[in-house]
Design a protein around this motif. Sequence first.
Motif, PDB file in Angstrom:
ATOM      1  N   GLU B  18       0.860  -1.177   0.000  1.00 19.23           N
ATOM      2  CA  GLU B  18       0.000   0.000   0.000  1.00 19.23           C
ATOM      3  C   GLU B  18       0.901   1.233   0.000  1.00 19.23           C
ATOM      4  OE1 GLU B  18      -3.007  -0.020   3.064  1.00 19.23           O
ATOM      5  OE2 GLU B  18      -3.181   2.160   2.899  1.00 19.23           O
ATOM      6  N   LEU B  19       0.752   2.040  -1.043  1.00 16.17           N
ATOM      7  CA  LEU B  19       1.576   3.232  -1.170  1.00 16.17           C
ATOM      8  C   LEU B  19       0.656   4.437  -1.287  1.00 16.17           C
ATOM      9  CD1 LEU B  19       3.856   1.894  -4.062  1.00 16.17           C
ATOM     10  CD2 LEU B  19       4.374   1.815  -1.622  1.00 16.17           C
ATOM     11  N   SER B  20       1.034   5.517  -0.609  1.00  9.41           N
ATOM     12  CA  SER B  20       0.314   6.764  -0.819  1.00  9.41           C
ATOM     13  C   SER B  20       1.190   7.611  -1.732  1.00  9.41           C
ATOM     14  CB  SER B  20       0.069   7.453   0.525  1.00  9.41           C
ATOM     15  OG  SER B  20      -0.313   8.783   0.277  1.00  9.41           O
ATOM     16  N   ILE B  21       0.725   7.803  -2.968  1.00  4.84           N
ATOM     17  CA  ILE B  21       1.557   8.511  -3.936  1.00  4.84           C
ATOM     18  C   ILE B  21       0.888   9.820  -4.321  1.00  4.84           C
ATOM     19  CG2 ILE B  21       2.661   8.375  -6.204  1.00  4.84           C
ATOM     20  CD1 ILE B  21       2.580   5.295  -5.803  1.00  4.84           C
ATOM     21  N   ASN B  22       1.578  10.907  -4.058  1.00  5.33           N
ATOM     22  CA  ASN B  22       1.048  12.248  -4.321  1.00  5.33           C
ATOM     23  C   ASN B  22      -0.347  12.411  -3.710  1.00  5.33           C
ATOM     24  OD1 ASN B  22       3.392  12.672  -5.811  1.00  5.33           O
ATOM     25  ND2 ASN B  22       2.437  11.864  -7.668  1.00  5.33           N
ATOM     26  N   GLY B  23      -0.500  11.850  -2.501  1.00  4.40           N
ATOM     27  CA  GLY B  23      -1.754  11.997  -1.777  1.00  4.40           C
ATOM     28  C   GLY B  23      -2.826  10.989  -2.155  1.00  4.40           C
ATOM     29  N   ARG B  24      -2.556  10.139  -3.108  1.00  4.79           N
ATOM     30  CA  ARG B  24      -3.553   9.137  -3.501  1.00  4.79           C
ATOM     31  C   ARG B  24      -3.093   7.753  -3.097  1.00  4.79           C
ATOM     32  NH1 ARG B  24      -5.319   8.316  -9.546  1.00  4.79           N
ATOM     33  NH2 ARG B  24      -6.206   6.331  -8.894  1.00  4.79           N
ATOM     34  N   ARG B  25      -4.025   6.965  -2.540  1.00  6.81           N
ATOM     35  CA  ARG B  25      -3.668   5.635  -2.055  1.00  6.81           C
ATOM     36  C   ARG B  25      -3.705   4.629  -3.205  1.00  6.81           C
ATOM     37  NH1 ARG B  25      -7.044   1.721  -0.303  1.00  6.81           N
ATOM     38  NH2 ARG B  25      -6.190   0.150   1.119  1.00  6.81           N
ATOM     39  N   HIS B  26      -2.648   3.824  -3.277  1.00  6.86           N
ATOM     40  CA  HIS B  26      -2.587   2.777  -4.299  1.00  6.86           C
ATOM     41  C   HIS B  26      -2.258   1.457  -3.615  1.00  6.86           C
ATOM     42  CE1 HIS B  26      -2.253   5.522  -7.853  1.00  6.86           C
ATOM     43  NE2 HIS B  26      -1.728   6.332  -6.945  1.00  6.86           N
ATOM     44  N   VAL B  27      -2.957   0.387  -4.018  1.00  2.00           N
ATOM     45  CA  VAL B  27      -2.553  -0.951  -3.581  1.00  2.00           C
ATOM     46  C   VAL B  27      -2.084  -1.685  -4.833  1.00  2.00           C
ATOM     47  CG1 VAL B  27      -3.269  -3.104  -2.509  1.00  2.00           C
ATOM     48  CG2 VAL B  27      -4.165  -0.932  -1.653  1.00  2.00           C
ATOM     49  N   VAL B  28      -0.820  -2.060  -4.836  1.00  2.47           N
ATOM     50  CA  VAL B  28      -0.256  -2.698  -6.029  1.00  2.47           C
ATOM     51  C   VAL B  28       0.376  -4.036  -5.681  1.00  2.47           C
ATOM     52  CG1 VAL B  28       0.355  -1.208  -7.978  1.00  2.47           C
ATOM     53  CG2 VAL B  28       1.437  -0.816  -5.781  1.00  2.47           C
TER      54      VAL B  28
END
Lengths: 285, 198
Positions: B18-28
């Motif tokens: 789970e990464l928060s990238i530029n304020g948006r959460r992504h699960v990859v």
Amino acid sequence: MKPPPFDYIAATSVEDAVALLTDERDSRILAGGQSLLPILNLRLGSPELLIDIGRIDELGTIELSDHHLQIGAAVTQQSVLDDAGVGRRWPLLTDALRHIGHAQIRNRGTVCGSLAHNDPQAELPAVAMALGAEVVARSANGSRRVAADELFTGPFSTSLAPDELLVSVEFPAQPSGWAFQEFAVRPGDFALAGVACAFDPIHSAARVVMFGSSGCPMQATAVEEALLAGAGAGDLEQAAAATVESLDATGDIHASAASRRTLMTKLLIEAASQAHQRARTETDR
Amino acid sequence: MTTDRVTTDRVTTETKVELSINGRRHVVGVEPRHTLGDVLREQLGLTGTHLGCEHGVCGACTVLVDGEPTRSCLVFAVQMDQTEITTIEGLAAADGTLHPVQEAFSACHGLQCGFCTPGFVLTAVHLLATNPAPDRATIRRELSGNLCRCTGYVGIISAVERAAVERAAVERAAVERAVTNAAAVAASAADEPSSPRH
């Protein structure tokens, strides 16, 4: 390039990590990864299993008193560099840390990882030897202490067994005389030559350690003796020249062996004079 | 993978992070060998992060991890679980207005081919966040982990210097406005009859 495939396990505790080290697969510890990832990306190594110790809380602490500093295996170089208490009492370590790579590297790279990796051009093994540091090595069978002098056995090699994890490094109090000198072409580049020096006039102890020019950090005993004898300019020059004569300096595209010897001679003299000067200033206070 | 060598059930071939990238959460889902840079570019389409040398020398792939400049080619995505990442795509405002550091790079010719620029800009953003008024020597030293083969660096150093000066001017103007407003409020309050306070 991209790393070859491997398995990855994030260890949850030191016990967990040392148990994983008994795995039959060819395994490597991953802490900051700032030396390991280039090796993998360039495919100079292809371990089957990486054991990540970066998230083990108990390895992430710096403990210090006036006479003792302990740094856990997951502590980054930058966080030691930012620690004001370390800066006051172990300025040799702090000064050396400033020379390691760039902020991008120090933000991830660990102090203990640098010791376990023992790159011939790395600053911290020399500092550990100069300050008489000890590391704590843990395996599934228990733990032992290893003096820095006994740890570094050759380029990229240490006396740690394959199933041992370097869990922390401990530094005794730093003496009043100290110096760190290094020459690199650009800031953050690997050193072509460097010297870490600790001088304690009260206990008549001197440690002068060279790095960067040969396969392993090495004591410059002749310079240590000249330092203890009062650091006369002529004595230092003679001692540095004699030391460097027997130095098996590396010659490569970055600098010839002769250039490295010349640099090392100059750095030895500068470091010893500076350490002597600092010790005197401290005593005069 | 051959089963006879497996000694644990925690072997990871692919894992979710789970990464928060530029304020948006992504699960990859990532393979252990995928670096953060690879995941940003290839799985998330954030191709503003440029991978140059891939062994920690050029600095082009620099991103901010929890605010700290980090080489995205020298960390694995699996290590980055639960972190906050800022890439070059996260700097400009939603309406496309450039970040002041980006604007300064443009104004001072701090880029030519642009390959190294995202790494430089993010390193500079962090520098100005920690040291609002660096001199040219400090800027040069702090950016020494990033290589540029076009500009000769002079424009880059000027850009960072300009961004610092402009930011200071904006902050000074804000303070002056606040002081003027406070003085006006105080003056009008003195004119009005006092009312009981609760």
